[in-house]
Motif scaffolding. Structure first.
Motif, PDB file in Angstrom:
ATOM      1  N   TRP A 185       1.002  -1.211   0.447  1.00 39.85           N
ATOM      2  CA  TRP A 185      -0.032   0.017  -0.197  1.00 39.85           C
ATOM      3  C   TRP A 185       1.171   0.955  -0.200  1.00 39.85           C
ATOM      4  O   TRP A 185       1.406   1.909   1.053  1.00 39.85           O
ATOM      5  CB  TRP A 185      -0.750   0.239   1.194  1.00 39.85           C
ATOM      6  CG  TRP A 185      -1.594   0.520   2.092  1.00 39.85           C
ATOM      7  CD1 TRP A 185      -2.301   2.227   0.470  1.00 39.85           C
ATOM      8  CD2 TRP A 185      -3.434   1.029   2.454  1.00 39.85           C
ATOM      9  NE1 TRP A 185      -2.913   2.345   0.877  1.00 39.85           N
ATOM     10  CE2 TRP A 185      -3.955   2.088   2.237  1.00 39.85           C
ATOM     11  CE3 TRP A 185      -3.162   0.381   3.172  1.00 39.85           C
ATOM     12  CZ2 TRP A 185      -5.444   2.671   2.807  1.00 39.85           C
ATOM     13  CZ3 TRP A 185      -4.667   0.392   3.919  1.00 39.85           C
ATOM     14  CH2 TRP A 185      -5.622   1.713   4.120  1.00 39.85           C
ATOM     15  N   PRO A 186       1.771   1.526  -1.225  1.00 40.34           N
ATOM     16  CA  PRO A 186       1.938   3.009  -0.794  1.00 40.34           C
ATOM     17  C   PRO A 186       2.103   4.263  -0.325  1.00 40.34           C
ATOM     18  O   PRO A 186       2.877   4.851  -0.103  1.00 40.34           O
ATOM     19  CB  PRO A 186       2.367   3.050  -2.888  1.00 40.34           C
ATOM     20  CG  PRO A 186       1.444   2.808  -3.304  1.00 40.34           C
ATOM     21  CD  PRO A 186       0.567   1.198  -2.322  1.00 40.34           C
ATOM     22  N   ASP A 187       0.395   4.605  -0.102  1.00 39.66           N
ATOM     23  CA  ASP A 187       0.157   5.638   0.052  1.00 39.66           C
ATOM     24  C   ASP A 187      -0.688   5.480   0.959  1.00 39.66           C
ATOM     25  O   ASP A 187      -1.709   6.368   1.540  1.00 39.66           O
ATOM     26  CB  ASP A 187      -0.367   6.186  -1.088  1.00 39.66           C
ATOM     27  CG  ASP A 187      -1.940   5.718  -1.427  1.00 39.66           C
ATOM     28  OD1 ASP A 187      -1.982   4.600  -1.535  1.00 39.66           O
ATOM     29  OD2 ASP A 187      -2.080   6.514  -2.621  1.00 39.66           O
ATOM     30  N   LYS A 188      -0.426   4.669   1.234  1.00 43.10           N
ATOM     31  CA  LYS A 188      -0.986   4.449   3.326  1.00 43.10           C
ATOM     32  C   LYS A 188      -1.334   5.153   4.171  1.00 43.10           C
ATOM     33  O   LYS A 188      -0.023   5.783   4.876  1.00 43.10           O
ATOM     34  CB  LYS A 188      -0.709   3.047   3.910  1.00 43.10           C
ATOM     35  CG  LYS A 188      -0.949   2.516   5.268  1.00 43.10           C
ATOM     36  CD  LYS A 188      -0.691   0.677   5.266  1.00 43.10           C
ATOM     37  CE  LYS A 188      -1.230   0.402   6.921  1.00 43.10           C
ATOM     38  NZ  LYS A 188      -0.519   0.906   8.794  1.00 43.10           N
ATOM     39  N   PRO A 189      -2.253   5.610   4.671  1.00 44.03           N
ATOM     40  CA  PRO A 189      -2.599   6.824   5.572  1.00 44.03           C
ATOM     41  C   PRO A 189      -1.517   6.927   6.970  1.00 44.03           C
ATOM     42  O   PRO A 189      -1.753   5.487   7.266  1.00 44.03           O
ATOM     43  CB  PRO A 189      -3.599   7.154   5.825  1.00 44.03           C
ATOM     44  CG  PRO A 189      -4.686   6.316   4.649  1.00 44.03           C
ATOM     45  CD  PRO A 189      -3.725   5.374   4.215  1.00 44.03           C
ATOM     46  N   MET A 190      -0.857   7.651   7.451  1.00 49.93           N
ATOM     47  CA  MET A 190      -0.745   7.650   8.954  1.00 49.93           C
ATOM     48  C   MET A 190      -1.455   7.223  10.321  1.00 49.93           C
ATOM     49  O   MET A 190      -2.399   8.078   9.143  1.00 49.93           O
ATOM     50  CB  MET A 190       0.455   8.304   8.938  1.00 49.93           C
ATOM     51  CG  MET A 190       1.827   8.074   8.758  1.00 49.93           C
ATOM     52  SD  MET A 190       2.445   6.926   8.533  1.00 49.93           S
ATOM     53  CE  MET A 190       3.243   7.439  10.416  1.00 49.93           C
ATOM     54  N   PRO A 191      -1.418   6.821  10.817  1.00 55.23           N
ATOM     55  CA  PRO A 191      -2.764   7.044  12.353  1.00 55.23           C
ATOM     56  C   PRO A 191      -2.624   8.700  12.636  1.00 55.23           C
ATOM     57  O   PRO A 191      -1.850   8.890  12.438  1.00 55.23           O
ATOM     58  CB  PRO A 191      -2.382   6.186  13.802  1.00 55.23           C
ATOM     59  CG  PRO A 191      -0.900   5.200  12.849  1.00 55.23           C
ATOM     60  CD  PRO A 191      -0.557   5.899  11.189  1.00 55.23           C
ATOM     61  N   SER A 192      -4.118   9.185  12.833  1.00 58.79           N
ATOM     62  CA  SER A 192      -4.244  10.303  13.044  1.00 58.79           C
ATOM     63  C   SER A 192      -3.694  10.737  14.174  1.00 58.79           C
ATOM     64  O   SER A 192      -2.889   9.734  15.363  1.00 58.79           O
ATOM     65  CB  SER A 192      -5.274   9.554  13.742  1.00 58.79           C
ATOM     66  OG  SER A 192      -5.518  11.476  14.103  1.00 58.79           O
ATOM     67  N   ALA A 193      -2.510  12.207  14.054  1.00 58.79           N
ATOM     68  CA  ALA A 193      -2.184  12.407  15.153  1.00 58.79           C
ATOM     69  C   ALA A 193      -2.843  13.826  15.894  1.00 58.79           C
ATOM     70  O   ALA A 193      -2.274  14.307  17.190  1.00 58.79           O
ATOM     71  CB  ALA A 193      -0.827  13.181  14.378  1.00 58.79           C
ATOM     72  N   ALA A 194      -3.854  13.352  15.805  1.00 60.17           N
ATOM     73  CA  ALA A 194      -5.112  14.312  16.254  1.00 60.17           C
ATOM     74  C   ALA A 194      -4.440  14.436  18.543  1.00 60.17           C
ATOM     75  O   ALA A 194      -4.663  13.540  18.613  1.00 60.17           O
ATOM     76  CB  ALA A 194      -6.644  13.903  16.620  1.00 60.17           C
ATOM     77  N   LYS A 195      -5.147  14.773  19.162  1.00 59.20           N
ATOM     78  CA  LYS A 195      -4.611  15.396  20.124  1.00 59.20           C
ATOM     79  C   LYS A 195      -5.878  14.795  21.239  1.00 59.20           C
ATOM     80  O   LYS A 195      -6.980  15.306  20.456  1.00 59.20           O
ATOM     81  CB  LYS A 195      -4.755  16.808  20.616  1.00 59.20           C
ATOM     82  CG  LYS A 195      -2.946  17.283  20.508  1.00 59.20           C
ATOM     83  CD  LYS A 195      -3.006  17.778  20.952  1.00 59.20           C
ATOM     84  CE  LYS A 195      -0.965  19.076  20.470  1.00 59.20           C
ATOM     85  NZ  LYS A 195       0.180  17.580  21.357  1.00 59.20           N
ATOM     86  N   LEU A 196      -5.257  14.746  22.779  1.00 59.20           N
ATOM     87  CA  LEU A 196      -6.921  13.968  23.110  1.00 59.20           C
ATOM     88  C   LEU A 196      -7.765  15.317  23.382  1.00 59.20           C
ATOM     89  O   LEU A 196      -7.028  15.789  23.165  1.00 59.20           O
ATOM     90  CB  LEU A 196      -6.237  13.122  24.333  1.00 59.20           C
ATOM     91  CG  LEU A 196      -6.282  11.093  23.923  1.00 59.20           C
ATOM     92  CD1 LEU A 196      -5.134  10.866  23.133  1.00 59.20           C
ATOM     93  CD2 LEU A 196      -5.479  10.717  25.406  1.00 59.20           C
TER      94      LEU A 196
END
Length: 599
Positions: A146-157
């Motif tokens: 999956w070449p452009d696989k998204p990264m896990p979200s970096a949103a803050k708690l």
């Protein structure tokens, strides 16, 4: 990779390089979540399937996609039948299919962070009978291609304030510690994202429409906890809120922490903790107590503050829906309204409250034949116009700080056929039967499911989904362990006794493939009922959702006097509760569409 055929070919090549004969692709994440972040949407990337439940198996010459009755039509529209076999569950399980299709000596790969231990054991057994082997992979082969696989979200708690939670995190952890002490248990693993959010009174934005954060937690018998989360997702407000009783670690340290439980008794939930967690605890020499996470039931049984928040959020949400239905009644007959423009307009009405944090799921906005797809998801490509004499179904909800909503209304644009009115009225009769049910404490949802189906059954009809699911408090729109569903309908794995304080949906339906669909959904809260002369503790439902039910689709001659009284009483409540939130024109319209039915 430009096509799904290319992706399937690439996966087969990757499996061959790893000396694997096949691979299982579930639609979940490391927390056994129903809704997952973009980084975990491996099934959609591989196949094109956009539903919220399904799995696939890829072999050298065969590939199969497994979905339940909610997605029978959708999977055929989105997944190429030339390359994929459609398999219906629960009629056939993945383990059974593997047992039938794997050859002697086959090596079938699976990601141990994406499956329960029970699933692994059943698949191992089915394959062993064929002389084949189930093989845990260290890294997921789909991620490798999956070449452009998204990264896990970096949103803050963010902090979920006590004024919405009704109970502090310290109080919740102490309750868990007390329960563990009674069982002589040292710790409990919290793997489900909503369990962690509820226990710590935090929320996140790592999964679309579900306010949770990617994390693990371990609660100890001294009421302290360890939270495993990416450090960049924490800010000072959240750290102050968690206090000294919660130690924060990097998310990657979680697996290593499990190795420290040698000789300890640890709760791990067989439905919510993946196989890899059980294996790590086994390897550590821990004694595993295989039972429900200690947050699950307390989270499902709402406290008084959460219940009032549900009432308040439903009034706010009901006003937005009524504004939308009024707008729709004016605009749809003119032409030009499409499924996607209607869904966007409904979202705009919800946003006007300025308290909406997110939708609780992507709106199911279906006209005509698309309304017959229970979990239809409208896109720019699939959107069609709303046309005269056609049914339109909209299933939608909002996430507010004080509650989560989920409501379905079915309306006719123009004039319905006699068959449409018959089917709608049968669904309505079932909805009323469940809404007015009174039942003893200890009753399970499976015992109530037929209340909602009986009038469809009398006509030789049915619907292939559960009748009710649990709903969280500014959390998951689908929440266990409560539900209303019989064993032969999808998603019926939960059969928890119903308790006062639980919130569920009441949503019977009917779907005529290629033509129209009907569903009437309100959320209800379970409450205790006093019965004059009664001896048992009895329960019933408090209705939380208030929005008009389309009179034009009701055949009043099919209703009993008691059912007509229920409709009229419900509509009187809609006017009383929602009317004060409306402008004059919308309030006048609401009064008209909620006028009493003639008996």
């Amino acid at each position: 990779m430009s096509t799904y055929e290319d992706r399937l070919k690439a996966l087969r090549e990757e499996l061959a390089s790893r000396k694997l004969t096949g691979f299982v692709v579930p639609l979940t994440d490391e927390h056994m979540s129903e809704y997952v972040g973009a980084y975990a949407q491996r099934l959609a990337w591989l196949t094109g399937f956009q539903g919220s439940a399904g799995s696939a198996v890829v072999m050298p010459e065969e590939a199969a996609i497994f979905t339940d009755g909610r997605y029978t039509i959708q999977v055929r529209e989105q997944v190429d039948g030339e390359h994929w076999e459609y398999v219906s569950v629960p009629g056939t399980s993945i383990a059974e299919w593997l047992g039938d299709h794997a050859d002697n000596g086959a090596r079938i790969g699976y990601d141990p962070w994406l499956h329960t231990r029970q699933w692994v054991q059943s698949a191992e057994k089915a394959l062993a009978e064929k002389g084949a082997e189930l093989v845990a992979v260290d890294t997921n082969p789909i991620d490798a291609i999956w070449p452009d696989k998204p990264m896990p979200s970096a949103a803050k708690l963010i902090v979920h304030e006590d004024r919405f939670a009704g109970k502090t995190s310290a109080e919740k952890r102490q309750d868990m510690a007390d329960a563990m002490a009674e069982k002589d248990v040292d710790a409990a693993v919290l793997a489900a994202l909503d369990s962690i959010a509820w226990t710590l009174n935090v929320r996140g934005a790592d999964v679309d429409h579900t306010p949770v954060a990617l994390a693990y937690a371990i609660v100890h018998k001294d009421a302290t906890a360890d939270l495993y989360v990416e450090p960049d997702k924490m800010d000072d407000d959240v750290l102050r809120h968690l206090g000294n009783g919660v130690r924060v670690h990097a998310r990657g340290a979680f697996k290593g922490a499990l190795a420290e439980f040698k000789g300890k008794k640890v709760i791990a939930d067989p439905e919510r903790a993946v196989s890899a967690i059980f294996q790590a605890l086994d390897d550590a020499g821990a004694t595993i107590v295989s039972e429900q996470e200690p947050a699950v039931l307390p989270k499902a049984i709402k406290n008084a503050v959460e219940l009032q928040g549900a009432r308040d959020s439903h009034e706010r949400d009901g006003a937005a829906l009524v504004h939308f239905l009024h707008w729709l009644s004016l605009e749809a007959p003119k032409g030009g309204v499409t499924e996607i423009s209607a869904a966007r307009r409904l979202q705009q009405f919800r946003e006007e409250s300025e308290l909406l944090r997110d939708l609780s799921f992507d709106a199911i906005s279906g006209a005509g034949p698309h309304a017959a797809i229970p979990h239809y998801r409208v896109t720019e490509e699939s959107s069609i116009p709303l046309e005269m004499d056609q049914i339109y179904l909209v299933d939608s909800g909002g996430q507010y700080p004080d509650g989560t909503t989920d409501v379905t209304r079915t309306v006719i644009i123009g004039t319905p056929t006699a068959e449409m009115r018959d089917r709608f009225t049968r669904v309505l009769k079932g909805h009323i039967a469940l809404a007015t049910a009174v039942f003893p404490k200890g009753t399970r949802g499976s015992q109530l499911d037929s209340f909602a189906r009986q009038y469809l059954w009398q006509a030789g009809l049915d619907y292939m989904h559960g009748t009710g699911h649990g709903v969280g408090s500014f959390l998951g729109v689908h929440e266990g362990p409560q539900r209303i569903s019989a064993a032969n309908y999808p998603g019926s794995g939960w059969d928890e006794p119903l308790h006062a304080g639980m919130i569920l949906s009441n949503e019977p339906g009917y779907y005529k493939a290629g033509e129209y669909g009907i569903r009437i959904e309100n959320l209800v809260a379970i409450e205790e009922r006093e019965i004059d002369g009664g001896e048992a503790v009895m329960l019933g439902f408090e209705t939380l959702t208030f929005a008009p039910i389309d009179h034009k689709l009701i055949d009043a001659s099919m209703l009993t006097p008691a059912e007509i009284d229920w409709v009229n009483g419900y509509h009187a409540d809609v006017v009383a509760k929602i009317g004060p939130h409306l402008d004059d024109a919308t309030a006048a319209w609401l009064g008209e569409v909620c006028a009493p039915l003639d008996g």
